[in-house]
Design a protein around this motif. Structure first.
Motif, PDB file in Angstrom:
ATOM      1  N   LEU A  65      14.852 -25.116   7.207  1.00 16.16           N
ATOM      2  CA  LEU A  65      15.278 -25.687   5.920  1.00 16.16           C
ATOM      3  C   LEU A  65      15.536 -24.975   4.770  1.00 16.16           C
ATOM      4  CD1 LEU A  65      12.095 -28.276   6.284  1.00 16.16           C
ATOM      5  CD2 LEU A  65      13.968 -28.432   7.718  1.00 16.16           C
ATOM      6  N   ALA A  66      15.465 -23.452   5.028  1.00 18.10           N
ATOM      7  CA  ALA A  66      15.727 -22.926   3.503  1.00 18.10           C
ATOM      8  C   ALA A  66      16.804 -21.712   3.512  1.00 18.10           C
ATOM      9  CB  ALA A  66      14.720 -22.596   3.384  1.00 18.10           C
ATOM     10  N   ALA A  67      17.521 -21.895   4.920  1.00 12.63           N
ATOM     11  CA  ALA A  67      19.112 -21.294   5.603  1.00 12.63           C
ATOM     12  C   ALA A  67      19.635 -21.648   4.478  1.00 12.63           C
ATOM     13  CB  ALA A  67      19.069 -22.060   7.233  1.00 12.63           C
ATOM     14  N   ALA A  68      19.834 -22.414   3.565  1.00 17.10           N
ATOM     15  CA  ALA A  68      20.965 -22.988   2.414  1.00 17.10           C
ATOM     16  C   ALA A  68      20.657 -22.337   1.250  1.00 17.10           C
ATOM     17  CB  ALA A  68      21.310 -24.207   2.250  1.00 17.10           C
ATOM     18  N   THR A  69      19.579 -21.632   0.884  1.00 13.23           N
ATOM     19  CA  THR A  69      18.828 -20.789   0.130  1.00 13.23           C
ATOM     20  C   THR A  69      19.230 -19.947   0.086  1.00 13.23           C
ATOM     21  OG1 THR A  69      16.591 -22.333  -0.181  1.00 13.23           O
ATOM     22  CG2 THR A  69      16.807 -21.103  -1.551  1.00 13.23           C
ATOM     23  N   LEU A  70      19.891 -18.797   1.461  1.00 14.04           N
ATOM     24  CA  LEU A  70      20.199 -18.016   1.494  1.00 14.04           C
ATOM     25  C   LEU A  70      22.065 -17.982   0.341  1.00 14.04           C
ATOM     26  CD1 LEU A  70      19.972 -17.104   5.185  1.00 14.04           C
ATOM     27  CD2 LEU A  70      18.502 -16.347   3.092  1.00 14.04           C
ATOM     28  N   PHE A  71      21.870 -18.559   0.654  1.00 14.34           N
ATOM     29  CA  PHE A  71      23.626 -18.663   0.610  1.00 14.34           C
ATOM     30  C   PHE A  71      23.690 -18.703  -1.227  1.00 14.34           C
ATOM     31  CE2 PHE A  71      24.346 -21.078   3.942  1.00 14.34           C
ATOM     32  CZ  PHE A  71      24.807 -19.642   4.914  1.00 14.34           C
ATOM     33  N   ASP A  72      22.889 -19.819  -1.777  1.00 10.94           N
ATOM     34  CA  ASP A  72      22.855 -19.316  -3.620  1.00 10.94           C
ATOM     35  C   ASP A  72      22.007 -18.603  -4.314  1.00 10.94           C
ATOM     36  OD1 ASP A  72      21.456 -21.476  -2.779  1.00 10.94           O
ATOM     37  OD2 ASP A  72      22.063 -23.273  -3.843  1.00 10.94           O
ATOM     38  N   ARG A  73      20.919 -18.955  -4.023  1.00  9.76           N
ATOM     39  CA  ARG A  73      19.789 -18.417  -5.061  1.00  9.76           C
ATOM     40  C   ARG A  73      19.448 -16.380  -3.939  1.00  9.76           C
ATOM     41  NH1 ARG A  73      19.994 -21.608  -7.863  1.00  9.76           N
ATOM     42  NH2 ARG A  73      19.448 -24.270  -7.089  1.00  9.76           N
ATOM     43  N   TYR A  74      19.788 -16.448  -3.118  1.00  8.28           N
ATOM     44  CA  TYR A  74      19.403 -15.191  -3.319  1.00  8.28           C
ATOM     45  C   TYR A  74      20.195 -14.535  -3.516  1.00  8.28           C
ATOM     46  CZ  TYR A  74      19.548 -10.202  -0.383  1.00  8.28           C
ATOM     47  OH  TYR A  74      18.704  -9.182  -0.278  1.00  8.28           O
ATOM     48  N   PRO A  75      22.189 -14.632  -3.876  1.00 13.66           N
ATOM     49  CA  PRO A  75      22.405 -13.747  -5.146  1.00 13.66           C
ATOM     50  C   PRO A  75      22.140 -13.622  -6.361  1.00 13.66           C
ATOM     51  CG  PRO A  75      23.637 -14.837  -3.134  1.00 13.66           C
ATOM     52  CD  PRO A  75      22.487 -15.940  -3.415  1.00 13.66           C
ATOM     53  N   LEU A  76      21.680 -14.618  -6.779  1.00 17.56           N
ATOM     54  CA  LEU A  76      20.868 -14.823  -7.789  1.00 17.56           C
ATOM     55  C   LEU A  76      19.510 -14.013  -7.942  1.00 17.56           C
ATOM     56  CD1 LEU A  76      21.045 -16.808 -11.097  1.00 17.56           C
ATOM     57  CD2 LEU A  76      19.231 -18.108  -9.691  1.00 17.56           C
ATOM     58  N   ALA A  77      19.027 -14.198  -7.237  1.00 19.83           N
ATOM     59  CA  ALA A  77      18.111 -13.035  -7.065  1.00 19.83           C
ATOM     60  C   ALA A  77      18.285 -11.602  -7.067  1.00 19.83           C
ATOM     61  CB  ALA A  77      16.700 -12.768  -6.172  1.00 19.83           C
ATOM     62  N   GLN A  78      19.602 -11.592  -6.541  1.00 20.87           N
ATOM     63  CA  GLN A  78      19.929  -9.706  -6.459  1.00 20.87           C
ATOM     64  C   GLN A  78      20.845  -9.496  -8.283  1.00 20.87           C
ATOM     65  OE1 GLN A  78      20.292  -7.030  -3.884  1.00 20.87           O
ATOM     66  NE2 GLN A  78      18.500  -8.652  -3.297  1.00 20.87           N
ATOM     67  N   LYS A  79      20.673 -10.676  -8.387  1.00 22.29           N
ATOM     68  CA  LYS A  79      20.905 -10.398  -9.671  1.00 22.29           C
ATOM     69  C   LYS A  79      19.475  -9.935 -10.977  1.00 22.29           C
ATOM     70  CE  LYS A  79      25.392 -12.696  -9.684  1.00 22.29           C
ATOM     71  NZ  LYS A  79      25.874 -13.630 -10.077  1.00 22.29           N
ATOM     72  N   GLY A  80      18.348 -10.157 -10.708  1.00 18.40           N
ATOM     73  CA  GLY A  80      17.420  -9.580 -11.110  1.00 18.40           C
ATOM     74  C   GLY A  80      16.833 -11.503 -12.044  1.00 18.40           C
ATOM     75  N   HIS A  81      17.152 -12.600 -11.531  1.00 21.91           N
ATOM     76  CA  HIS A  81      17.181 -13.758 -11.547  1.00 21.91           C
ATOM     77  C   HIS A  81      15.782 -14.187 -10.756  1.00 21.91           C
ATOM     78  CE1 HIS A  81      19.365 -12.985 -15.622  1.00 21.91           C
ATOM     79  NE2 HIS A  81      20.327 -13.088 -14.527  1.00 21.91           N
ATOM     80  N   SER A  82      15.349 -13.208 -10.036  1.00 18.78           N
ATOM     81  CA  SER A  82      14.266 -13.923  -8.937  1.00 18.78           C
ATOM     82  C   SER A  82      13.337 -15.329  -9.282  1.00 18.78           C
ATOM     83  CB  SER A  82      13.128 -12.877  -8.545  1.00 18.78           C
ATOM     84  OG  SER A  82      12.374 -12.685  -8.793  1.00 18.78           O
ATOM     85  N   GLN A  83      12.954 -14.684 -10.344  1.00 15.66           N
ATOM     86  CA  GLN A  83      12.156 -16.602 -11.430  1.00 15.66           C
ATOM     87  C   GLN A  83      12.646 -17.239 -11.362  1.00 15.66           C
ATOM     88  OE1 GLN A  83       9.729 -14.790 -14.431  1.00 15.66           O
ATOM     89  NE2 GLN A  83       8.302 -13.365 -13.068  1.00 15.66           N
ATOM     90  N   ASP A  84      13.659 -17.189 -11.356  1.00 14.96           N
ATOM     91  CA  ASP A  84      14.717 -18.158 -12.297  1.00 14.96           C
ATOM     92  C   ASP A  84      14.995 -18.812 -10.820  1.00 14.96           C
ATOM     93  OD1 ASP A  84      16.074 -20.228 -13.753  1.00 14.96           O
ATOM     94  OD2 ASP A  84      18.120 -18.837 -13.501  1.00 14.96           O
ATOM     95  N   ALA A  85      15.367 -18.108  -9.497  1.00 12.78           N
ATOM     96  CA  ALA A  85      15.916 -18.734  -8.934  1.00 12.78           C
ATOM     97  C   ALA A  85      14.767 -19.672  -7.834  1.00 12.78           C
ATOM     98  CB  ALA A  85      16.306 -17.420  -7.868  1.00 12.78           C
ATOM     99  N   ILE A  86      13.908 -18.971  -7.997  1.00 13.17           N
ATOM    100  CA  ILE A  86      12.472 -20.034  -7.110  1.00 13.17           C
ATOM    101  C   ILE A  86      11.988 -20.985  -8.068  1.00 13.17           C
ATOM    102  CG2 ILE A  86      10.663 -19.176  -6.644  1.00 13.17           C
ATOM    103  CD1 ILE A  86      10.475 -16.911  -6.424  1.00 13.17           C
ATOM    104  N   GLY A  87      12.274 -20.879  -9.293  1.00  9.68           N
ATOM    105  CA  GLY A  87      12.274 -21.813 -10.084  1.00  9.68           C
ATOM    106  C   GLY A  87      13.084 -23.065 -10.077  1.00  9.68           C
ATOM    107  N   ARG A  88      14.127 -22.842  -9.393  1.00 13.28           N
ATOM    108  CA  ARG A  88      15.045 -23.631  -9.466  1.00 13.28           C
ATOM    109  C   ARG A  88      14.680 -24.103  -7.701  1.00 13.28           C
ATOM    110  NH1 ARG A  88      21.018 -21.945 -12.456  1.00 13.28           N
ATOM    111  NH2 ARG A  88      20.055 -21.613 -14.109  1.00 13.28           N
ATOM    112  N   ALA A  89      14.920 -23.727  -6.944  1.00 11.80           N
ATOM    113  CA  ALA A  89      14.486 -23.526  -5.699  1.00 11.80           C
ATOM    114  C   ALA A  89      13.415 -24.731  -6.064  1.00 11.80           C
ATOM    115  CB  ALA A  89      14.296 -22.635  -4.541  1.00 11.80           C
ATOM    116  N   ILE A  90      11.840 -24.731  -6.373  1.00 11.77           N
ATOM    117  CA  ILE A  90      11.188 -25.166  -6.474  1.00 11.77           C
ATOM    118  C   ILE A  90      11.225 -26.788  -7.169  1.00 11.77           C
ATOM    119  CG2 ILE A  90       8.157 -25.420  -6.944  1.00 11.77           C
ATOM    120  CD1 ILE A  90       9.091 -23.154  -4.724  1.00 11.77           C
TER     121      ILE A  90
END
Length: 175
Positions: A65-90
């Motif tokens: 179910l999380a395969a689509a998350t790879l495309f939009d949230r992983y690049p955000l985490a690579q920029k140093g915004h991993s907490q924001d990316a996880i918060g948005r996903a949850i």
């Protein structure tokens, strides 16, 4: 709450998914039916949301179910915004689950009445996109795909009962 936390922990681990979490929780067998169902639903929801955490941080989806998350949230985490990316996903998972849980309360009676009025033409109209999908997916030989789908459709139509609507009274049986 324990079901959601357990589901998150199971969903984070790649290879384990929400269904594995449901199977691996024998605690629900010792509960009353309503709390047990609530716990199993919570594990499934938590596991579905938890799969996005490993997809964001490790670039490995914890669940399919999380395969689509790879495309939009992983690049955000690579920029140093991993907490924001996880918060948005949850948050997106929570809001989607809330809407998906509330909508059937309003639309189930309408859809049930509509489905009870289905006749053979409506069933055929519903089967046609499936047959076209078979033709598209069977890349090398569309004719074989259409023959396979058509034979399954013919078999289903020829073995179906004459009345699609269930009757309220049982038929009289001779002894």
């Amino acid at each position: 709450m324990l079901g959601i936390i357990g589901g998150l922990v199971i969903g984070v681990r790649p290879g384990l998914g929400p269904l594995m979490g449901i199977v691996a929780l024998p605690v629900a067998f010792h509960l009353e039916p309503i709390p047990a169902m609530a716990m199993l639903i919570a594990v499934h929801v938590g596991g579905s949301a938890g799969g996005s955490i490993s997809a964001i941080l490790l670039h490995i989806p914890g669940t399919p179910l999380a395969a689509a998350t790879l495309f939009d949230r992983y690049p955000l985490a690579q920029k140093g915004h991993s907490q924001d990316a996880i918060g948005r996903a949850i948050t997106a998972s929570s809001l989607g689950g809330l809407v998906a849980g509330i909508m059937p309360l309003f639309f189930s009676p309408v859809l049930a009445d509509l489905a009870l009025d289905f006749a053979p033409p409506e069933y055929s109209a519903m089967a046609l996109p499936g047959l076209l999908t078979i033709a598209v997916v069977s890349e090398g030989s569309a004719i074989k795909g259409m023959l396979a789908g058509g034979s399954g459709w013919w078999w289903r139509r020829s073995t179906s009962t004459s009345s699609p609507r269930p009757t309220a009274t049982p038929s009289a049986q001779s002894t």
